[in-house]
Design an enzyme around this catalytic site. Structure first.
Site, short mmCIF file in Angstrom:
data_model
loop_
_atom_site.label_atom_id
_atom_site.label_comp_id
_atom_site.label_asym_id
_atom_site.label_seq_id
_atom_site.Cartn_x
_atom_site.Cartn_y
_atom_site.Cartn_z
N ASP A 108 0.85 -1.20 0.00
CA ASP A 108 0.00 0.00 0.00
C ASP A 108 0.88 1.24 0.00
O ASP A 108 1.66 1.46 0.93
CB ASP A 108 -0.89 -0.02 1.26
CG ASP A 108 -1.63 1.30 1.45
OD1 ASP A 108 -2.01 1.60 2.61
OD2 ASP A 108 -1.82 2.02 0.46
N ASN A 132 -0.33 4.51 -0.37
CA ASN A 132 -0.96 5.80 0.01
C ASN A 132 -1.67 5.71 1.36
O ASN A 132 -2.51 6.55 1.67
CB ASN A 132 -1.93 6.25 -1.09
CG ASN A 132 -3.09 5.28 -1.25
OD1 ASN A 132 -3.07 4.17 -0.68
ND2 ASN A 132 -4.09 5.66 -1.99
N ASP A 163 -4.04 3.91 2.65
CA ASP A 163 -5.48 3.65 2.85
C ASP A 163 -5.72 2.20 3.28
O ASP A 163 -6.86 1.74 3.36
CB ASP A 163 -6.28 3.99 1.58
CG ASP A 163 -5.94 3.05 0.42
OD1 ASP A 163 -6.59 3.14 -0.62
OD2 ASP A 163 -5.01 2.22 0.59
N ASP A 184 -1.86 -1.25 -3.79
CA ASP A 184 -2.20 -0.49 -5.00
C ASP A 184 -1.08 -0.58 -6.03
O ASP A 184 -0.02 -1.15 -5.76
CB ASP A 184 -2.49 0.97 -4.65
CG ASP A 184 -1.42 1.55 -3.72
OD1 ASP A 184 -1.77 2.05 -2.64
OD2 ASP A 184 -0.23 1.44 -4.09
N ASP A 229 -4.72 -10.72 -15.68
CA ASP A 229 -5.71 -11.73 -15.31
C ASP A 229 -6.99 -11.45 -16.11
O ASP A 229 -7.61 -10.39 -15.95
CB ASP A 229 -5.99 -11.65 -13.80
CG ASP A 229 -6.49 -12.98 -13.25
OD1 ASP A 229 -6.08 -13.35 -12.13
OD2 ASP A 229 -7.25 -13.65 -13.96
N ASP A 250 -9.06 -16.73 -16.25
CA ASP A 250 -9.83 -17.17 -15.09
C ASP A 250 -10.92 -18.17 -15.51
O ASP A 250 -11.72 -17.88 -16.41
CB ASP A 250 -10.49 -15.92 -14.48
CG ASP A 250 -11.14 -16.19 -13.14
OD1 ASP A 250 -10.41 -16.51 -12.19
OD2 ASP A 250 -12.36 -16.08 -13.05
N HIS A 278 -3.74 -17.19 -4.90
CA HIS A 278 -4.61 -16.38 -4.05
C HIS A 278 -5.85 -17.13 -3.60
O HIS A 278 -6.63 -16.62 -2.77
CB HIS A 278 -4.99 -15.10 -4.80
CG HIS A 278 -5.83 -15.39 -6.00
ND1 HIS A 278 -5.33 -16.04 -7.12
CD2 HIS A 278 -7.13 -15.19 -6.23
CE1 HIS A 278 -6.30 -16.19 -8.00
NE2 HIS A 278 -7.40 -15.69 -7.48
O1 TEU Z 1 -11.17 -19.38 -9.12
C1 TEU Z 1 -11.83 -20.50 -9.69
C2 TEU Z 1 -12.26 -21.43 -8.65
O2 TEU Z 1 -12.65 -22.54 -8.91
C3 TEU Z 1 -12.24 -20.96 -7.27
O3 TEU Z 1 -13.57 -21.04 -6.85
C4 TEU Z 1 -11.30 -21.82 -6.49
O4 TEU Z 1 -11.18 -23.08 -7.08
C5 TEU Z 1 -11.86 -22.04 -5.15
O5 TEU Z 1 -11.99 -20.75 -4.64
C6 TEU Z 1 -10.92 -22.89 -4.33
O6 TEU Z 1 -11.64 -23.28 -3.22
C7 TEU Z 1 -11.14 -18.24 -9.98
C8 TEU Z 1 -10.35 -17.17 -9.25
O7 TEU Z 1 -9.00 -17.61 -9.07
C9 TEU Z 1 -11.03 -16.92 -7.93
O8 TEU Z 1 -10.28 -16.01 -7.12
C10 TEU Z 1 -12.41 -16.35 -8.22
O9 TEU Z 1 -13.11 -16.22 -6.99
C11 TEU Z 1 -13.21 -17.28 -9.15
O10 TEU Z 1 -12.45 -17.79 -10.24
C12 TEU Z 1 -14.33 -16.48 -9.78
O11 TEU Z 1 -13.77 -15.51 -10.65
CA CA Z 2 -3.46 2.00 -1.20
#
Ligand code: TEU
Ligand code: CA
Length: 559
Positions: A20, A22, A24, A28, A97, A199, A328
């Site tokens: 981050d 700034n 908040d 970012d 992405d 995705d 993530h």
């Molecule tokens: O994730 C696809 C997905 O299947 C997710 O639901 C993931 O497998 C699950 O969270 C694991 O338990 C993609 C993105 O990476 C995820 O962050 C998004 O929430 C999802 O698609 C919808 O765009």
């Molecule tokens: Ca920020």
């Protein structure tokens, strides 16, 4: 088939939690720009940037309301252009992405589409009449709880959303919609991005019959056989290639839950002109119980080895693997597959990295993995931010399928927020991530686990990753060597070879906190040790070669 990204390593940034600038409390783009030299130092070449587009953040940016504007909280398009220019100047490529299975319900396409059945954007989304008894078209379960159908009073129809109701699925059968997406992709490529992580791209083709699925414990049905790897998915991917990708030198990776090796050959075969590689989910699903990841069970190393071997052998010469332990959406690698107890955290992290980075494929490093960040254990559901965890917590406890305690423990093990606590830069307040109040609490172990400490210690995981990333660029055997699993039935060690001509790369990793012995036909005493997390050379006894707890060695030798 030599492609530049076959000996590159990709680093994933989840912008909200990265840095981050700034105050908040939210990461970012200017915060990313500040840290580009750190990534250059690590030696990675590509940055996979999780979504930075305009979004109401129902799903933290995976619900896009404008594909060609930057999310207010992340900064401006000028900030973005500056970050892109600086990254490219440093020799770092940006992989965006691409989230095109669905948009946000605040995207102007959807606002227009829901206005009336006659809207010219109506068919950009998937609208169905209720059943004659007024019920939704199918009883399918949505990924983030509830039904996949949301009733819209204005026009008396339901719209499909496989994720949250604020993420309406796009209708890929509509050619105008597809071409709007292609133009958007070209605009980003023309700005100088290097490619896309796509995705849930194997969800864009649905079975037009919308048949009911098997009943689940939640009382909804499983529609997944009817929207994963659907009837036209290859047509759409080949059209994306033909209309967009063919005109650029790109790197692409498709995120594909429920994909198998045979399907992946069709998605990544060079002659297929679809994608360069895919993310499969076989290993991250290890231990899933009757309620999936919310009922996590023990997993077996023999199972993990079978999975990696299936993919290594399956795509050999005919496709290309991505290699990852976490991202993530997944818990932290050391907590999931290694051992996050203090005495084993760093060593098991290096062991996991050795095991993964010596495989055939392109490795992906998730932010914080390179300093050995671990899962977090917040006491209350109120400390969590991820709608997937929060919705599951309420749905599964309301239905009496899990107790609140069982659910919190499952979130501790498998919740996505494990990966989304702020990047730990230093032992300063909030781990140096922000001078404000972070949008999600920092993992309390940041005084011991942070970048500043890692950079100051030459034996840290950071420098181990740096060494692995460098090795991949130096030795052709990493890219071309044929994979061969050894000791398949052992539950404690993962030992494999890569063979190229008269060269053999031997990788030995101990996934346990016990001292073990491994008998090998090759003589390792004469081999060159490329990398190890041990301070001493490997020892040999009559029982074989000794591996200390979470020990890892990689040797290069001539046959
Ligand atoms: O994730 C696809 C997905 O299947 C997710 O639901 C993931 O497998 C699950 O969270 C694991 O338990 C993609 C993105 O990476 C995820 O962050 C998004 O929430 C999802 O698609 C919808 O765009
Ligand atoms: Ca920020």
């Amino acid at each position: 088939m030599g492609k530049w990204w076959q000996n590159s390593t990709v680093y994933q940034i989840y912008p909200r939690s990265f840095n981050d600038s700034n105050g908040d409390g939210i990461g970012d783009i200017n915060g990313i720009t500040e840290r580009l030299p750190y990534l250059k130092q690590l030696g990675i070449e590509v940055i996979w940037l999780s979504p930075v587009y305009q979004s109401p953040n129902d799903d933290n940016g995976y619900d896009i309301s404008d594909y060609e504007a930057i999310m207010d909280e992340f900064g401006t398009m000028e900030d973005y252009d500056r970050m892109l220019a600086e990254a490219n100047r440093l020799g770092l490529k940006i992989m965006m992405d691409l989230v095109v299975n669905h948009t946000s319900d605040e995207h102007h396409w959807f606002i227009e589409s829901r206005q009336s059945k006659a809207s010219e954007k109506r068919d950009y989304y998937i609208w169905h009449d209720p059943k004659t008894n007024g019920e939704p078209p199918t009883n399918w379960a949505a990924a983030f709880g509830g039904s996949v159908w949301e009733f819209d009073e204005a026009t008396g129809q339901y719209y499909l959303h496989l994720f949250s109701k604020k993420q309406p699925d796009l209708n890929w059968e509509n050619e105008n919609m597809r071409h709007d997406i292609y133009q958007m992709m070209r605009n980003w490529l023309d700005k100088g991005v290097a490619g896309f992580r796509m995705d849930v791209i194997n969800m864009i083709s649905k079975d037009p019959r919308y048949p009911e699925g098997e009943l689940l414990k939640t009382g909804y049905n499983d529609g997944s056989p009817y929207y994963f790897n659907g009837p036209k998915v290859h047509d759409f991917l080949q059209e994306i290639h033909q209309e967009v990708l063919a005109d650029y030198e790109t790197i692409t990776v498709g995120e594909m839950p429920n994909v198998n090796v045979d399907q992946a050959k069709l998605y990544t075969g060079e002659d297929r002109k679809e994608l360069d590689m895919v993310f499969h989910f076989d290993h991250v699903g290890l231990g899933d119980g009757e309620l999936g990841k919310w009922t996590p069970k023990e997993w077996k190393l023999t199972e993990l080895k079978k999975i990696f071997t299936r993919w290594q052998e399956g795509l050999d010469q005919v496709g290309w693997n991505s290699l990852y332990w976490s991202n993530h959406d997944q818990p932290r690698a050391i907590s999931r597959f290694g051992d996050d107890r203090a005495q084993y955290r760093e060593k098991s992290g290096k062991m996991l990295a050795t095991c993964l980075h010596m495989l055939k494929g392109t490795p992906y490093v998730f932010q914080g993995e390179e300093i050995g960040m671990t899962n977090v254990k917040f006491d209350s559901i109120d400390d969590y931010r991820d709608l997937e965890s929060i919705n599951a917590y309420h749905e599964l406890t309301d239905k009496g399928l899990l107790t609140e305690d069982e659910m919190i423990r499952a979130i501790h093990q498998r919740g996505r927020d494990n990966a989304r606590t702020p990047m730990q830069w230093s032992s300063e307040n909030h781990a140096g991530f922000t001078t404000g109040e972070p949008w999600i609490k920092v993992n309390p172990n940041y005084p011991d686990i942070n970048v500043k400490d890692a950079l100051a210690r030459e034996d840290s995981i950071f420098y181990y990753y740096k060494q692995l990333i460098e090795l991949r660029k130096q030795h052709e055997i990493f890219v071309k060597g044929r994979y061969q699993l050894l000791h398949p039935d052992r539950e404690d060690v993962y030992v494999y070879e890569r063979v190229l001509d008269d060269q053999v790369l031997v990788v030995l990793t101990n996934f346990t906190d016990q001292v073990v012995s491994v008998d090998m036909t090759v003589d390792l005493t004469k081999a060159t040790c490329l990398i190890t997390n041990e301070t001493e050379a490997i020892k040999q006894t009559e029982a074989g070669y000794t591996l200390q707890p979470y020990g890892a060695y990689a040797f290069l030798l001539k046959r």
